[in-house]
Design an enzyme around this catalytic site. Structure first.
Site, PDB file in Angstrom:
ATOM      1  N   ARG A 122      13.637 -13.204   8.128  1.00  0.00           N
ATOM      2  CA  ARG A 122      12.757 -13.199   9.316  1.00  0.00           C
ATOM      3  C   ARG A 122      11.893 -14.443   9.348  1.00  0.00           C
ATOM      4  O   ARG A 122      11.367 -14.875   8.325  1.00  0.00           O
ATOM      5  CB  ARG A 122      11.860 -11.958   9.294  1.00  0.00           C
ATOM      6  CG  ARG A 122      10.745 -12.046  10.330  1.00  0.00           C
ATOM      7  CD  ARG A 122      10.261 -10.714  10.786  1.00  0.00           C
ATOM      8  NE  ARG A 122       9.484 -10.004   9.793  1.00  0.00           N
ATOM      9  CZ  ARG A 122       8.953  -8.789  10.006  1.00  0.00           C
ATOM     10  NH1 ARG A 122       9.143  -8.176  11.162  1.00  0.00           N
ATOM     11  NH2 ARG A 122       8.274  -8.207   9.063  1.00  0.00           N
ATOM     12  N   ARG A 153       0.507   4.176  13.064  1.00  0.00           N
ATOM     13  CA  ARG A 153       1.184   4.154  11.763  1.00  0.00           C
ATOM     14  C   ARG A 153       0.740   5.303  10.878  1.00  0.00           C
ATOM     15  O   ARG A 153       1.235   5.430   9.761  1.00  0.00           O
ATOM     16  CB  ARG A 153       0.857   2.842  11.049  1.00  0.00           C
ATOM     17  CG  ARG A 153       1.945   1.796  11.147  1.00  0.00           C
ATOM     18  CD  ARG A 153       1.508   0.658  10.260  1.00  0.00           C
ATOM     19  NE  ARG A 153       2.567  -0.215   9.875  1.00  0.00           N
ATOM     20  CZ  ARG A 153       2.966  -1.278  10.573  1.00  0.00           C
ATOM     21  NH1 ARG A 153       2.425  -1.555  11.725  1.00  0.00           N
ATOM     22  NH2 ARG A 153       3.914  -2.050  10.103  1.00  0.00           N
ATOM     23  N   LYS A 158      11.489  -3.254  15.591  1.00  0.00           N
ATOM     24  CA  LYS A 158      10.534  -2.780  16.603  1.00  0.00           C
ATOM     25  C   LYS A 158      10.031  -3.934  17.471  1.00  0.00           C
ATOM     26  O   LYS A 158       9.992  -3.831  18.691  1.00  0.00           O
ATOM     27  CB  LYS A 158       9.313  -2.121  15.930  1.00  0.00           C
ATOM     28  CG  LYS A 158       9.647  -0.914  15.065  1.00  0.00           C
ATOM     29  CD  LYS A 158       8.398  -0.297  14.446  1.00  0.00           C
ATOM     30  CE  LYS A 158       7.663  -1.221  13.481  1.00  0.00           C
ATOM     31  NZ  LYS A 158       8.458  -1.592  12.281  1.00  0.00           N
TER      32      LYS A 158
HETATM   33  P1  ADP Z   1       6.277  -4.980  10.607  1.00  0.00           P
HETATM   34  O1  ADP Z   1       6.605  -5.316  12.038  1.00  0.00           O
HETATM   35  O2  ADP Z   1       7.111  -5.736   9.671  1.00  0.00           O
HETATM   36  O3  ADP Z   1       6.302  -3.517  10.330  1.00  0.00           O
HETATM   37  P2  ADP Z   1       3.553  -5.454  11.369  1.00  0.00           P
HETATM   38  O4  ADP Z   1       3.385  -6.784  11.948  1.00  0.00           O
HETATM   39  O5  ADP Z   1       3.642  -4.304  12.311  1.00  0.00           O
HETATM   40  O6  ADP Z   1       4.808  -5.486  10.391  1.00  0.00           O
HETATM   41  O7  ADP Z   1       2.376  -5.145  10.347  1.00  0.00           O
HETATM   42  C1  ADP Z   1       2.053  -6.016   9.301  1.00  0.00           C
HETATM   43  C2  ADP Z   1       0.882  -5.437   8.511  1.00  0.00           C
HETATM   44  O8  ADP Z   1      -0.273  -5.320   9.373  1.00  0.00           O
HETATM   45  C3  ADP Z   1       1.104  -4.034   7.976  1.00  0.00           C
HETATM   46  O9  ADP Z   1       1.777  -4.047   6.728  1.00  0.00           O
HETATM   47  C4  ADP Z   1      -0.344  -3.528   7.849  1.00  0.00           C
HETATM   48  O10 ADP Z   1      -0.994  -4.082   6.717  1.00  0.00           O
HETATM   49  C5  ADP Z   1      -1.005  -4.144   9.084  1.00  0.00           C
HETATM   50  N1  ADP Z   1      -0.925  -3.227  10.243  1.00  0.00           N
HETATM   51  C6  ADP Z   1      -0.299  -3.464  11.419  1.00  0.00           C
HETATM   52  N2  ADP Z   1      -0.430  -2.406  12.260  1.00  0.00           N
HETATM   53  C7  ADP Z   1      -1.167  -1.476  11.597  1.00  0.00           C
HETATM   54  C8  ADP Z   1      -1.625  -0.163  11.902  1.00  0.00           C
HETATM   55  N3  ADP Z   1      -1.345   0.437  13.073  1.00  0.00           N
HETATM   56  N4  ADP Z   1      -2.358   0.484  10.962  1.00  0.00           N
HETATM   57  C9  ADP Z   1      -2.660  -0.087   9.782  1.00  0.00           C
HETATM   58  N5  ADP Z   1      -2.233  -1.301   9.429  1.00  0.00           N
HETATM   59  C10 ADP Z   1      -1.498  -2.006  10.311  1.00  0.00           C
HETATM   60  P1  ADP Z   2       9.834  -4.923  12.943  1.00  0.00           P
HETATM   61  O1  ADP Z   2       8.976  -5.319  14.114  1.00  0.00           O
HETATM   62  O2  ADP Z   2      10.329  -3.508  13.032  1.00  0.00           O
HETATM   63  O3  ADP Z   2       9.201  -5.222  11.634  1.00  0.00           O
HETATM   64  P2  ADP Z   2      11.505  -7.227  13.698  1.00  0.00           P
HETATM   65  O4  ADP Z   2      11.778  -7.008  15.153  1.00  0.00           O
HETATM   66  O5  ADP Z   2      10.515  -8.259  13.337  1.00  0.00           O
HETATM   67  O6  ADP Z   2      11.161  -5.809  12.998  1.00  0.00           O
HETATM   68  O7  ADP Z   2      12.909  -7.521  12.984  1.00  0.00           O
HETATM   69  C1  ADP Z   2      12.976  -7.837  11.589  1.00  0.00           C
HETATM   70  C2  ADP Z   2      13.964  -8.986  11.379  1.00  0.00           C
HETATM   71  O8  ADP Z   2      15.298  -8.536  11.661  1.00  0.00           O
HETATM   72  C3  ADP Z   2      13.729 -10.172  12.312  1.00  0.00           C
HETATM   73  O9  ADP Z   2      14.050 -11.352  11.614  1.00  0.00           O
HETATM   74  C4  ADP Z   2      14.689  -9.937  13.476  1.00  0.00           C
HETATM   75  O10 ADP Z   2      15.080 -11.174  14.093  1.00  0.00           O
HETATM   76  C5  ADP Z   2      15.857  -9.257  12.779  1.00  0.00           C
HETATM   77  N1  ADP Z   2      16.511  -8.233  13.623  1.00  0.00           N
HETATM   78  C6  ADP Z   2      15.943  -7.432  14.564  1.00  0.00           C
HETATM   79  N2  ADP Z   2      16.856  -6.596  15.104  1.00  0.00           N
HETATM   80  C7  ADP Z   2      18.038  -6.859  14.475  1.00  0.00           C
HETATM   81  C8  ADP Z   2      19.369  -6.306  14.573  1.00  0.00           C
HETATM   82  N3  ADP Z   2      19.660  -5.311  15.415  1.00  0.00           N
HETATM   83  N4  ADP Z   2      20.324  -6.826  13.751  1.00  0.00           N
HETATM   84  C9  ADP Z   2      20.005  -7.834  12.878  1.00  0.00           C
HETATM   85  N5  ADP Z   2      18.793  -8.385  12.727  1.00  0.00           N
HETATM   86  C10 ADP Z   2      17.799  -7.903  13.514  1.00  0.00           C
END
Ligand code: ADP
Ligand code: ADP
Ligand code: ZN
Length: 214
Positions: free
Chosen positions: A127, A88, A13
């Site tokens: 990551r 979320r 994302k």
């Molecule tokens: P990822 O991109 O790996 O899904 P995020 O950076 O979006 O992780 O979120 C990391 C953590 O921050 C989540 O596991 C949660 O604890 C908190 N968080 C982020 N966005 C929200 C949300 N919209 N509602 C509740 N908790 C959130």
């Molecule tokens: P999210 O915001 O959904 O938690 P991230 O964008 O941070 O996810 O991506 C999670 C990890 O996977 C990061 O280390 C990113 O560089 C890698 N990644 C993202 N998109 C791809 C893809 N299409 N193929 C392989 N690795 C990816």
């Protein structure tokens, strides 16, 4: 253009939201990044959020919604934005919709990036995040030019505390339980679009551009 990114933790994302924001000149708003900046700066908000984040749990809706509404009411959001990691939960989505309705507005696209759970743990362990500007890298799939250093701002790259395999497992459970129902929610509003997130990241982006430019 107002866009919501859906998908499991690690689905890509943030990576895709950053590319969308750059191409269309709209802000990329990540509630996770806002919490991490606050943690880094030692604010009260950061202290509260960290207790939940470190356990892989969601930060309570009330706190999260307040921060998000505050952010989207800023001037730079008038032409739209891409939300990454918000909503979320169904209640979070309902508050956002209520707010948009007051302005005769709504979400244009909810992009669901589909990646099976089996892929997620390996993605997360590779990551690396820049806590200075929010940029995300992967040691294999999206490596920075210089190891450990952010291409965008020169900041130091770290493995996030919540990207350890045990916490990732918990976050996946929370995702299936509380966040996945949003797929139905946005399908019901006619704005859901699915994207195959297992493809190479530029291919994922090309599919997204096709959807947005329909
Ligand atoms: P990822 O991109 O790996 O899904 P995020 O950076 O979006 O992780 O979120 C990391 C953590 O921050 C989540 O596991 C949660 O604890 C908190 N968080 C982020 N966005 C929200 C949300 N919209 N509602 C509740 N908790 C959130
Ligand atoms: P999210 O915001 O959904 O938690 P991230 O964008 O941070 O996810 O991506 C999670 C990890 O996977 C990061 O280390 C990113 O560089 C890698 N990644 C993202 N998109 C791809 C893809 N299409 N193929 C392989 N690795 C990816
Ligand atoms: Zn950076």
């Amino acid at each position: 253009m107002k866009i919501v990114m859906l998908g499991a933790p690690g689905a890509g994302k943030g990576t895709q939201a950053a590319m969308i924001a750059e191409k269309y000149g709209i802000p990329h708003i990540s509630t996770g990044d806002i919490f991490r900046f606050n943690i880094k700066n030692g604010t009260e908000l950061g202290k509260e959020a960290k207790t939940y984040m470190d356990e892989g749990k969601l930060v309570p809706d009330e706190l999260t919604v307040r921060i998000l509404l505050d952010r989207v009411s800023k001037d730079d959001c008038r032409e739209g934005y891409v939300l990454d990691g918000f909503p979320r939960t169904i209640p979070q989505a309902e508050v956002l919709d209520g707010k948009l309705r007051e302005m005769q507005d709504g979400i244009d696209f909810a992009l669901d990036i589909e990646v099976p759970d089996e892929h997620i743990v390996s993605r997360m362990s590779g990551r690396r995040a820049c806590l200075n500007c929010g940029a995300t890298y992967h040691v294999r799939y999206a490596a920075p030019k210089q190891e450990g250093v952010c291409d965008a701002c020169g900041g130091r790259l770290v493995l996030r505390d919540d990207d350890k395999p045990e916490t990732v497992q918990k976050r996946l459970e929370v995702y299936h339980d509380q966040t996945q129902p949003l797929i139905e929610y946005y399908a019901g509003k006619g704005v859901l679009k699915k994207v195959d997130g297992t493809q190479e990241l530029h291919k994922v982006f090309a599919d997204i551009v096709k959807i947005l430019e329909g």
